[in-house]
Design a protein around this motif. Structure first.
Motif, PDB file in Angstrom:
ATOM      1  N   PHE A   1     -11.161 112.381  62.792  1.00  0.00           N
ATOM      2  CA  PHE A   1     -10.874 113.055  64.077  1.00  0.00           C
ATOM      3  C   PHE A   1     -10.330 114.447  63.784  1.00  0.00           C
ATOM      4  CE2 PHE A   1      -9.080 108.780  65.906  1.00  0.00           C
ATOM      5  CZ  PHE A   1     -10.353 108.254  65.945  1.00  0.00           C
ATOM      6  N   GLU A   2      -9.366 114.489  62.846  1.00  0.00           N
ATOM      7  CA  GLU A   2      -8.700 115.766  62.561  1.00  0.00           C
ATOM      8  C   GLU A   2      -9.661 116.797  61.973  1.00  0.00           C
ATOM      9  OE1 GLU A   2      -5.263 114.772  60.156  1.00  0.00           O
ATOM     10  OE2 GLU A   2      -4.632 113.439  61.794  1.00  0.00           O
ATOM     11  N   THR A   3     -10.584 116.314  61.154  1.00  0.00           N
ATOM     12  CA  THR A   3     -11.476 117.249  60.462  1.00  0.00           C
ATOM     13  C   THR A   3     -12.676 117.666  61.322  1.00  0.00           C
ATOM     14  OG1 THR A   3     -10.914 115.948  58.518  1.00  0.00           O
ATOM     15  CG2 THR A   3     -12.591 117.652  58.223  1.00  0.00           C
ATOM     16  N   PHE A   4     -13.253 116.726  62.057  1.00  0.00           N
ATOM     17  CA  PHE A   4     -14.568 117.007  62.672  1.00  0.00           C
ATOM     18  C   PHE A   4     -14.596 116.996  64.197  1.00  0.00           C
ATOM     19  CE2 PHE A   4     -15.562 115.318  58.407  1.00  0.00           C
ATOM     20  CZ  PHE A   4     -16.261 116.407  57.897  1.00  0.00           C
TER      21      PHE A   4
ATOM     22  N   SER B   1     -25.865 114.303  66.981  1.00  0.00           N
ATOM     23  CA  SER B   1     -24.695 114.098  66.128  1.00  0.00           C
ATOM     24  C   SER B   1     -24.996 113.118  64.990  1.00  0.00           C
ATOM     25  CB  SER B   1     -23.540 113.543  66.972  1.00  0.00           C
ATOM     26  OG  SER B   1     -23.892 112.282  67.509  1.00  0.00           O
ATOM     27  N   THR B   2     -24.193 113.214  63.945  1.00  0.00           N
ATOM     28  CA  THR B   2     -24.229 112.249  62.849  1.00  0.00           C
ATOM     29  C   THR B   2     -23.552 110.971  63.341  1.00  0.00           C
ATOM     30  OG1 THR B   2     -24.039 114.061  61.298  1.00  0.00           O
ATOM     31  CG2 THR B   2     -23.461 111.873  60.462  1.00  0.00           C
TER      32      THR B   2
ATOM     33  N   PHE C   1     -24.036 115.132  55.365  1.00  0.00           N
ATOM     34  CA  PHE C   1     -23.564 114.107  54.445  1.00  0.00           C
ATOM     35  C   PHE C   1     -22.599 114.729  53.430  1.00  0.00           C
ATOM     36  CE2 PHE C   1     -24.204 111.381  50.627  1.00  0.00           C
ATOM     37  CZ  PHE C   1     -23.768 110.186  51.171  1.00  0.00           C
ATOM     38  N   GLU C   2     -22.946 115.912  52.938  1.00  0.00           N
ATOM     39  CA  GLU C   2     -22.115 116.592  51.934  1.00  0.00           C
ATOM     40  C   GLU C   2     -20.715 116.877  52.499  1.00  0.00           C
ATOM     41  OE1 GLU C   2     -25.213 117.317  52.831  1.00  0.00           O
ATOM     42  OE2 GLU C   2     -26.433 118.058  51.173  1.00  0.00           O
ATOM     43  N   GLU C   3     -20.647 117.342  53.752  1.00  0.00           N
ATOM     44  CA  GLU C   3     -19.339 117.635  54.370  1.00  0.00           C
ATOM     45  C   GLU C   3     -18.516 116.358  54.536  1.00  0.00           C
ATOM     46  OE1 GLU C   3     -19.382 120.553  57.979  1.00  0.00           O
ATOM     47  OE2 GLU C   3     -21.440 119.844  57.706  1.00  0.00           O
TER      48      GLU C   3
ATOM     49  N   ILE D   1     -28.168 120.111  56.828  1.00  0.00           N
ATOM     50  CA  ILE D   1     -28.772 119.605  58.064  1.00  0.00           C
ATOM     51  C   ILE D   1     -30.268 119.310  57.865  1.00  0.00           C
ATOM     52  CG2 ILE D   1     -29.469 121.770  59.184  1.00  0.00           C
ATOM     53  CD1 ILE D   1     -27.955 120.617  61.702  1.00  0.00           C
ATOM     54  N   GLY D   2     -30.824 119.744  56.711  1.00  0.00           N
ATOM     55  CA  GLY D   2     -32.220 119.434  56.375  1.00  0.00           C
ATOM     56  C   GLY D   2     -32.478 117.932  56.363  1.00  0.00           C
TER      57      GLY D   2
END
Ligand code: TXA
Ligand code: MG
Length: 354
Positions: free
Chosen positions: A92-95, A184-185, A204-206, A333-334
């Protein structure tokens, strides 16, 4: 047929009068489409079973595929979910607000229809100001799948929504084009390690930086149809994003892809087909098809994500019989772009060899 009201709003400072009209519809059990940063959503009060039922009907969505519940305040998640693991709080805090949906165990206040009878719920806090204003003014969580007819590409403008749903919903809040372009992811926090069920606006990397043991559901990178038994997310089972024409997706090293696309154009023409190509800025001039569209530079997957659904819709009005689409690298995002293209092609994928 209903009359669908079109409400134009300023994307940066949404006019409260317009937001109130939209919120009134939602409070009374109506359906309102609204922009988010990813794609337009079709909103109904998440706690009103009849409204959610009407939502499924308006977009002809299968009843086994639940919508995402949108909130404007993190505190709401503690009412909708039974257990909120500490990993969720870091996320929540990050995204949040942003293009990340979290799957959690659901609480008793959520009607069965909103979660399609599952014991879990998908929740997200969008970043778009119009979306946040609508949720706040409505005063309750808003269930919102993408505002397209089931199976069609998701809408990134109010016009796309209107093309699919005019006469079937109460209102459309037009806040201009969305800024990300893919959904959204979806991250499942009910399993250990947490698993990405749908790649999207947060890469995914983030996510991996925050959850190092994060896994990807095999479906995310699938190059074939997945069996019902393997599908953890109902959305995995349904055909999606599909324009009218057949899509062939060509993947591989760039020079091999260009060669293969050219051969497919030639064979399509020999069969008397009207051929479209979904190319990139670097390659578009290389193709002599009936319609060639570029999604953007191969080095800018954000731009390609933003254009993807719009271009798939445009091909529909070009009356092409087949669309040959170039694959792009799956970094950032690819991965979401390729997941949508593979699904849209019905897994009609050609591996180009050097
Ligand atoms: O960006 C987005 O996520 C957009 C905007 C409007 O927020 N919404 C969107 O919603 O794409 P929709 O309904 O088109 O996709 C929701 C996805 C589906 O794949 C669905 O199966 C999955 O989320 N989902 C919903 N509830 C779930 C649950 N409890 N467990 C697993 N997957 C779930
Ligand atoms: Mg959708």
């Amino acid at each position: 047929m209903k009359k669908t009201l079109l409400l134009r709003v300023n994307a940066h400072q949404p006019e409260i009068a317009q937001i109130r009209i939209a919120a009134e519809f939602v409070k009374k059990g109506g359906l309102v489409a609204f922009p988010t940063e990813t794609v337009y959503g079709l909103g109904a009060s998440a706690l009103n079973s009849e409204a959610v039922l009407a939502l499924f009907e308006a977009k002809k969505r299968p009843f086994d595929n639940p919508p995402i519940v949108h909130i404007a305040d993190v505190r709401e998640v503690y009412k909708l979910a039974k257990r909120v693991p500490s990993k969720a709080e870091v996320l929540f805090e990050t995204f949040w607000p942003g293009p990340l949906t979290l799957v959690l165990k659901r609480s008793e206040i959520v009607p069965d229809v909103t979660v399609a009878g599952l014991d879990t719920i998908a929740v997200r806090m969008p970043k778009n100001k119009v979306a946040l204003a609508l949720i706040r003014e409505t005063g309750c969580p808003i269930a919102a799948p993408s505002a397209n007819l089931a199976g069609k590409p998701s809408p990134t403008t109010a016009e796309h929504v209107s093309d699919d749903l005019n006469g079937r919903i109460d209102a459309i809040l037009d806040g201009g084009p969305t800024s990300i372009g893919v959904e959204s992811t979806v991250l499942d926090l009910t399993c250990d390690p947490p698993q990405v069920l749908r790649p999207g606006g947060v890469s995914f990397e983030e996510l991996k930086k925050v959850i190092p043991d994060l896994s990807l559901h095999p479906f995310v990178t699938a190059e074939r149809e997945i069996s019902v038994a393997e599908a953890r997310s109902p959305g995995m089972r349904h055909r999606h994003y599909a324009p009218k024409a057949d899509i062939v997706l060509v993947e591989g090293a760039l020079s091999a892809v260009v060669k293969e696309v050219r051969e497919l154009i030639a064979s399509g023409k020999r069969e008397g087909k009207r051929v479209g190509v979904l190319a990139t800025d670097e390659t578009a001039a290389k193709y002599g098809a009936d319609v060639v569209k570029s999604g953007g530079s191969r080095f800018n997957s954000d731009a390609i994500a933003l254009n993807l659904f719009k271009l798939l819709r445009e091909f529909d009005s070009e009356n092409v019989d087949v669309i040959i689409a170039e694959g792009i690298p799956t970094e950032g995002i690819g991965l979401a772009v390729m997941n949508r293209l593979r699904k849209a092609s019905g897994y009609n994928i050609v591996k180009a060899m050097q």
